[in-house]
Design a protein around this motif. Sequence first.
Motif, PDB file in Angstrom:
ATOM      1  N   THR A   5      18.994  80.628  99.244  1.00 36.99           N
ATOM      2  CA  THR A   5      19.678  81.336  99.863  1.00 36.99           C
ATOM      3  C   THR A   5      20.709  80.812 100.494  1.00 36.99           C
ATOM      4  O   THR A   5      21.659  81.357 100.409  1.00 36.99           O
ATOM      5  CB  THR A   5      18.622  82.326 100.651  1.00 36.99           C
ATOM      6  OG1 THR A   5      18.518  81.499 101.668  1.00 36.99           O
ATOM      7  CG2 THR A   5      17.454  82.512 100.377  1.00 36.99           C
ATOM      8  N   SER A   6      20.250  79.808 101.141  1.00 39.11           N
ATOM      9  CA  SER A   6      21.455  79.352 102.262  1.00 39.11           C
ATOM     10  C   SER A   6      20.981  77.834 101.956  1.00 39.11           C
ATOM     11  O   SER A   6      22.017  77.220 101.367  1.00 39.11           O
ATOM     12  CB  SER A   6      20.774  79.430 103.872  1.00 39.11           C
ATOM     13  OG  SER A   6      20.520  80.002 104.130  1.00 39.11           O
ATOM     14  N   ALA A   9      19.692  78.051  96.487  1.00 36.40           N
ATOM     15  CA  ALA A   9      19.739  79.636  96.252  1.00 36.40           C
ATOM     16  C   ALA A   9      18.448  80.274  96.492  1.00 36.40           C
ATOM     17  O   ALA A   9      18.189  81.202  96.739  1.00 36.40           O
ATOM     18  CB  ALA A   9      20.366  79.625  95.095  1.00 36.40           C
ATOM     19  N   ALA A  25      17.437  82.983 100.198  1.00 32.27           N
ATOM     20  CA  ALA A  25      17.482  82.374  98.727  1.00 32.27           C
ATOM     21  C   ALA A  25      16.576  82.359  97.803  1.00 32.27           C
ATOM     22  O   ALA A  25      15.818  82.995  98.258  1.00 32.27           O
ATOM     23  CB  ALA A  25      17.837  81.053  99.378  1.00 32.27           C
ATOM     24  N   GLY A  34      20.671  79.787  94.944  1.00 34.71           N
ATOM     25  CA  GLY A  34      21.350  81.183  95.315  1.00 34.71           C
ATOM     26  C   GLY A  34      20.587  82.366  95.251  1.00 34.71           C
ATOM     27  O   GLY A  34      19.514  82.641  94.793  1.00 34.71           O
ATOM     28  N   GLY A 138      21.227  79.495  91.354  1.00 40.01           N
ATOM     29  CA  GLY A 138      21.417  81.674  92.971  1.00 40.01           C
ATOM     30  C   GLY A 138      21.155  82.145  92.162  1.00 40.01           C
ATOM     31  O   GLY A 138      21.346  82.268  90.682  1.00 40.01           O
ATOM     32  N   ASP A 143      25.213  82.838  97.091  1.00 41.79           N
ATOM     33  CA  ASP A 143      24.816  80.660  96.639  1.00 41.79           C
ATOM     34  C   ASP A 143      25.786  80.325  95.647  1.00 41.79           C
ATOM     35  O   ASP A 143      24.947  80.300  95.221  1.00 41.79           O
ATOM     36  CB  ASP A 143      23.442  81.889  95.870  1.00 41.79           C
ATOM     37  CG  ASP A 143      22.513  82.174  96.998  1.00 41.79           C
ATOM     38  OD1 ASP A 143      22.254  81.704  99.062  1.00 41.79           O
ATOM     39  OD2 ASP A 143      22.139  83.369  96.845  1.00 41.79           O
TER      40      ASP A 143
END
Length: 435
Positions: A5-6, A9, A25, A34, A138, A143
């Motif tokens: 996600t951050s 992913a 993520a 992502g 991701g 992402d």
Amino acid sequence: MTVSTSPSAFSPARSRGALRACAAAVCCGLLLSGPAVATAAASPVGRAHAHTPAAESGRGTLVSAEKLYTLATPRAAAAELAAAGFAGDTARHGVVAYRLVYRTVDAYGRPTTASGLFALPLNSAHRLRTVSFAHGTGSHKNDAPSMQRGAFVSAPVIAHAAAGAATVAPDYLGLGKGPGLHPWMDISSETTASLDMLRAARAFAPRAGHVLEREVMVTGFSQGASAALGLGRALESGQDRWFRLGALAPISGAYDFGGAELPALLAGELEPKSSVVYAAYTLVAFNRLHHLYDAPGEVFEDPYAGTVEALFDGTHTGKELMDGTPGNLRDELLTDHGYELLAHPTEPLAAALRETDAVCTDWTPRAPVRLYMAAGDEQATTENTAHCRAALRAGGVSAPVIDLGEVDYSGSRHLGSNVAATAAVVRWFGELSRR
């Protein structure tokens, strides 16, 4: 493959006890890197294998370039890396980052566009060595390296640029600013997107006062580790007239997705929740390209049969993926047929997996290769790396395996391997460039 996600992913890094941290993520290891991955639901008709000559398709043509941010000093670059949890001690330059949009081809060889992050070192030489970094899995459009800053997915790009290299990082098809859905774990389209990103960067570099050298140092994490090998294979086979492979440094990949990763996942040897997401992603993404089933209910249990495909449409976050899937693979997510399909693949899945798993077996790299991993990886079984090393050795290639040790990041050994390997790879590439 890394879903994030951050941090990455789909970040199972945070999945080991900290699933809440996976909110942004998907899972950052094998299939994580992502948020939600958008995949193009293409019909299973004659798939062109994406070897369309660049001149015929305009591949690598630069469509647009947008300056994203400037890190004016080495200290600012180091702070950017620290914000993502990465070491900044290799930062020697400030960095300017751009998003490039360029022409490429989709998984069927049809013209499309894709985006990526291009980072240049400030106050550096006119001619620059080039590094290509391929990110982990991701599921969300955002992402991708060009869509985030101070984040897990973009930090390796900044690290290499701050060390003095022109660094490119494709977002892949369907992620970032690219249209359509993301064909996850499709080595062919990952390769063309990566190669065409290099071409676009070479076209743009003179506008920033630089020329890119021919040798490309190639690295990638999780899903991106296989993508890196695909790009290396393309460069050594002469698919580009300018660029050539300088070195390969893949990190914690699922090189033997069908022979090592899926068996470990189904046997419960990997982190349970990320395994659920990976299994779902495998069936959904591969079905879009290879038509594995006619209706979701054939492979997914209710109520997930009616919802799971939409989770991978490129608009859902990692948290939504985690919340929208069960905690148990065998009893809650998969039907008996779905489980058997992954455990004992038949055509066309078997053929697709043969292609995915050929990144270490069907070529013999001439450039130096190092394989980075961390024992205890909860997302990508280290058998992947062992199998890759053995395959390369059988071809006469010595590829040392670098065990990074106990390098957990946000509770994940998988994610930690990327953090630790980034600094190690930056140093190795620097040593090679000075020889």
